[in-house]
Design a protein around this motif. Structure first.
Motif, PDB file in Angstrom:
ATOM      1  N   ARG A  95       0.676  -0.982   0.321  1.00 60.52           N
ATOM      2  CA  ARG A  95      -0.230   0.091  -0.142  1.00 60.52           C
ATOM      3  C   ARG A  95       0.869   1.241   0.233  1.00 60.52           C
ATOM      4  O   ARG A  95       0.754   2.048  -0.467  1.00 60.52           O
ATOM      5  N   GLU A 127      -6.671 -10.982  -3.821  1.00 67.10           N
ATOM      6  CA  GLU A 127      -7.432  -9.596  -3.750  1.00 67.10           C
ATOM      7  C   GLU A 127      -7.177  -8.341  -3.445  1.00 67.10           C
ATOM      8  O   GLU A 127      -6.947  -7.327  -4.622  1.00 67.10           O
ATOM      9  N   THR A 128      -6.591  -8.499  -2.232  1.00 64.89           N
ATOM     10  CA  THR A 128      -6.517  -7.069  -1.228  1.00 64.89           C
ATOM     11  C   THR A 128      -4.520  -7.136  -2.159  1.00 64.89           C
ATOM     12  O   THR A 128      -4.400  -5.364  -2.584  1.00 64.89           O
ATOM     13  N   TYR A 141      -4.274  -7.204  -5.468  1.00 66.63           N
ATOM     14  CA  TYR A 141      -3.862  -6.712  -6.842  1.00 66.63           C
ATOM     15  C   TYR A 141      -4.556  -5.700  -6.337  1.00 66.63           C
ATOM     16  O   TYR A 141      -4.634  -4.588  -7.858  1.00 66.63           O
ATOM     17  N   THR A 142      -5.672  -5.261  -5.577  1.00 67.74           N
ATOM     18  CA  THR A 142      -6.550  -4.411  -5.930  1.00 67.74           C
ATOM     19  C   THR A 142      -4.934  -2.857  -5.277  1.00 67.74           C
ATOM     20  O   THR A 142      -5.475  -1.581  -5.330  1.00 67.74           O
TER      21      THR A 142
END
Length: 145
Positions: free
Chosen positions: A79, A105-106, A108-109
């Motif tokens: 992040r 998922e996180t 790639y997000t």
């Protein structure tokens, strides 16, 4: 004109497990990787590279990021890397044992470029290292450092 070749950009490995760190080093050594391998042994050490890069230290060609790290979780490192202008364009490959859908998922997000499950077998890991080297160090055209 200088006859000196430019130094290969480093690969940053963010890994806290000594066995996985050794396995990665041996796999890259077996492949005769020309890129220097930098190591951060926890999430905070990984974040400590941000001011160094802002000060002009060469950006890594790619970051290999474990998720389950002490001090700062790998997803928090990702992040922050993607939030900072200096590191935003650096490819991040999540290299982890976590096959949890939420982690995938996180990641790639947040901007991960790839998500690879770590094989525990040395020969399979060497194959993964070979593919990482081939793609990220030989085929991929990186953004300017």
């Amino acid at each position: 004109m200088s006859d000196v070749l430019p130094t290969a950009r480093p690969i940053l490995l963010v890994e806290d497990n000594p066995a996985d760190l050794d396995l990665t080093r041996r796999a890259f050594n077996r492949r005769h990787l020309v890129n220097p391998l930098l190591v951060a042994r926890d999430g905070q050490e990984a974040l400590d590279f941000l001011p160094r890069w802002s000060a002009g230290e060469p950006l890594p060609l790619v970051v290999l990021l474990d998720l389950k790290l002490p001090k700062v979780h790998g997803l928090d490192v990702l992040r922050q890397y993607k939030r900072e202008e200096v590191s935003r364009s650096v490819p991040v490959v999540v290299l982890t044992t976590s096959d949890e859908d939420a982690d995938i998922e996180t990641a790639y997000t947040l901007g991960a470029n790839s998500y690879i499950l770590k094989p525990v077998d040395f020969d399979k890991f060497t194959q993964v290292a070979s593919q990482i080297e081939l793609y990220w160090c030989a085929l991929n055209k990186p953004a300017r450092a």
